[in-house]
Design an enzyme around this catalytic site. Structure first.
Site, short mmCIF file in Angstrom:
data_model
loop_
_atom_site.label_atom_id
_atom_site.label_comp_id
_atom_site.label_asym_id
_atom_site.label_seq_id
_atom_site.Cartn_x
_atom_site.Cartn_y
_atom_site.Cartn_z
N HIS A 256 48.99 16.93 55.70
CA HIS A 256 49.27 17.82 54.89
C HIS A 256 49.73 18.97 56.61
CE1 HIS A 256 47.95 21.80 54.61
NE2 HIS A 256 46.80 21.29 53.84
N ARG A 279 49.39 30.34 53.72
CA ARG A 279 50.61 30.36 52.94
C ARG A 279 51.02 30.82 51.76
NH1 ARG A 279 52.20 25.09 52.82
NH2 ARG A 279 50.49 24.79 53.44
#
Length: 492
Positions: A256, A279
């Protein structure tokens, strides 16, 4: 003649896959369910999940704005990458595509299942690798993983007398007949060994936290990366050696791109995930004040870009093992609109000290210049150099009035972390564990099912954000139903 005491459905692992299997087994008529969990508390890594669960098409998606979502399967196939490439044998492609089809076609019913239980999943965001917003979470402050897990646990506890959760119970052996049919398990509890007969659903999760075991065996290049997973051994060897389960994609490990580096403990190997939603709702990634990537690209691409950057001085050295702890110095920045849209997450991260509030006036000039340039992109005055086209709820400078010096942003340091293992035991659309490899004639191991991160073959090279909780629900429900039916059939 039916037995007076039919065996329970045995579920191993109390993360979301195990909870889904247990609940669905009860709903399908299993006389009883025994849930064995090796940790002191249920929830596993699922309870930490913070970005949401995918589903399409659902009642919560904005059809007027985005149209009917019919591209989830296509996005998942694309994310799977080379393992579904044209050069792969047709039989292998078909098995992978069949699993993806089940995952995506049952995603809307998975959302309905959870919502009908009382889980709020009314907020929908677009995460990296997705062509449309389809990742669902609640409007409150409770992260979706915790909300789903606690709701299912409460529902299971309503079945007193038919459901039993046994914690700190480590399964050590599968019980087998001479023809390799699984008939139960042995487990250790309080220093003693116990045997339990019944059909078995394995839902013990992946091996991302098995740093010096399975991870080192299959991906030695990831030695030294921090992880979001608690340190614990993987159960794959137990299934492979014990029951003859085939394994696939074990070298396919998802890193990740954004794990928080805690200023209070920067060298800690266990990290909090900086949720993808940060995000998705508009957050940007900076290195030395400049953007470096499309923040909505797939996780593997973003991680690769960051890991191509030079390590900061003094990183990669120390007493943390071979090569030390490897972590990068990248900033995640949220403007006021993004922070408000992800308030449930942001409040927690601020409380933990993982995010800090700063005024624009206190940022370095490179970052301030990046904010001015990015605002022009959000306004549509020029295309984004990295190809980002969705900006979530970013508002800073979006109205053309300039970047206010007293505007407050949230900033935190992030680094790539081992997060998810795409590989695992080979299984089919009925969640049966197979002793045959992908592409071969299917050979189910009778009496054994699996769901969640313990399985392989769905995600290929890369898992889309929001699909881990989804596979737990979809295949957990299938596994529980199938195991329950096996008991009912035997008792008929």
């Amino acid at each position: 003649m039916a037995s007076t005491h039919p065996p329970p459905v045995i579920v191993v692992g109390a993360g979301l896959a195990g909870l889904s299997a247990a609940y669905s087994a009860l709903q399908a008529g299993a006389p009883s369910v025994r849930l064995l969990e090796r940790a002191a508390k249920p929830g596993g890594n699922s309870i930490k999940a913070s970005s949401g669960i995918n589903g399409a098409p659902t009642r919560f998606q904005d059809v007027a704005k985005h149209g009917v979502d019919q591209s989830f399967c296509e996005d998942t196939v694309k994310s799977a990458g080379s393992r579904l490439h044209a050069s792969v044998a047709e039989s292998v492609r078909k098995q992978r595509q069949d699993l993806i089809s089940v995952l995506t076609s049952r995603s809307a019913s998975a959302i309905d299942f959870l919502v009908d239980l009382g889980v709020d999943l009314s907020v929908v965001a677009q995460l990296g690798g997705h062509s449309k917003p389809r990742t669902h979470r609640g409007a409150g402050k409770t992260p979706p993983g915790a909300s789903i897990v606690t709701t299912l646990l409460a529902k299971l506890k309503e079945h007193e007398g038919r459901f039993e959760l046994v914690t700190e119970a480590e399964v050590t052996k599968l019980l087998l007949t001479a023809n390799n049919q699984v008939t139960g398990v042995e487990y250790r509890k309080d220093g003693a060994s116990h045997s339990l007969a019944g059909p078995v659903v394995f839902a013990t999760g992946g091996f991302g936290g098995d740093t010096h075991g399975l991870l080192a065996r299959y991906r030695p290049d990831l030695d030294g990366l921090p992880s979001t997973n608690d340190p614990r051994p993987g159960a794959h060897d137990l299934l492979a050696a014990g029951a003859g389960a085939a394994l696939v994609d074990m070298e396919s490990v998802q890193v990740h791109p954004t794990g928080f580096v805690d200023p209070a403990a920067p060298r800690a190997p266990l990290k909090f995930l900086a949720a993808e939603v940060l995000r998705g709702e508009g957050g940007i990634l900076l290195h030395r004040g400049r953007r470096i990537v499309n923040e909505l690209a797939t996780r593997d691409k973003i991680s690769g870009v960051i890991m191509d950057l030079p390590l900061p001085d003094a990183e990669g050295e120390g007493e943390d093992g071979a090569g030390g702890l490897r972590q990068w110095d990248v900033q995640l920045l949220l403007d006021p609109g993004t922070a408000e849209a992800a308030a449930g997450h942001v409040g927690f991260y601020l409380w933990k000290g993982l995010l800090q509030k700063k005024k624009v006036a206190d940022l370095d000039e490179a970052t301030r210049e990046t904010l001015r340039e990015y605002a022009a992109v959000v306004r549509g005055e020029k295309p984004d150099e990295f190809g980002r086209t969705a900006f979530g709820h970013w508002t800073l400078g979006a109205d053309g009035s300039g970047i206010a010096e007293d505007a407050e942003v949230c900033v935190g340091r992030v680094t790539p972390i081992v997060h998810f293992t795409m590989g695992g035991v080979v299984f089919n659309e009925q969640a049966q564990v197979l002793s045959s490899a992908l592409g071969e004639a299917q050979k189910p191991i009778q009496g054994l099912w699996a769901a969640g991160e313990i399985t392989g073959g769905i995600h290929g090279d890369n898992r889309l954000g929001g699909s881990s909780l989804l596979e737990c629900v979809v295949f957990g429900r299938i596994a529980g139903e199938q195991a329950a039916q096996s008991v009912l059939k035997a008792e008929a």
